[in-house]
Write an enzyme that holds these catalytic residues in place. Sequence first.
Site: not given
Length: 192
Positions: A19, A41, A49
């Site tokens: 990522y 988000e 995350w």
Amino acid sequence: MANKERCVWSNGSELYQQYHDAEWGVPLHDDDKLFEFLILEAFQAGLSWLTILNKREAFRAAFDGFDAVKIANYGEDKIQQLLQNKGIIRNRLKINAAIKNARVFLKIQKQYGSFDKYIWQFTKGQVIQNTFQDDKEIPATSNVSDAMSKQLKKDGFSFVGSTICYAYMQATGMVNDHVTRCFRYKECTEMQ
């Protein structure tokens, strides 16, 4: 790419590294991808995350490929189905927010011609290039994320506090928060 220097937060997980190396900090101007990150988000609020990245494909499947039109039309049956889906974060408030945000997103697209034009207005269409030497210097919010949060809430979005907005800006490349020694810093600096 294992021997390249990266931002410290991306170490320890191959998924995080992928990522970091391919997406984080890359300026996004595609409405569909901008919407995907808006949804992810919001679900990330209060979680890591990495949790979201691990569930990203399940989210994509559960939320019809992040199709805003389809999500905007979800009813109670679909909400119940999502609440039973063990592959995603099963939080009614966040699921309801995703539906509400899809409706507002579509309204904003019509009003501005694109969500891209709307969201990038907060940085005047430019990437904010930071020059942090250390991960510890990177803030959780900024004046820009404060202003973005305030306006998004005013326009009807949910789960868009300043911290979420700042993380969104990082993810979508509105701000380049790669530390200067990270190999992606220069690459992202050259993108616009």
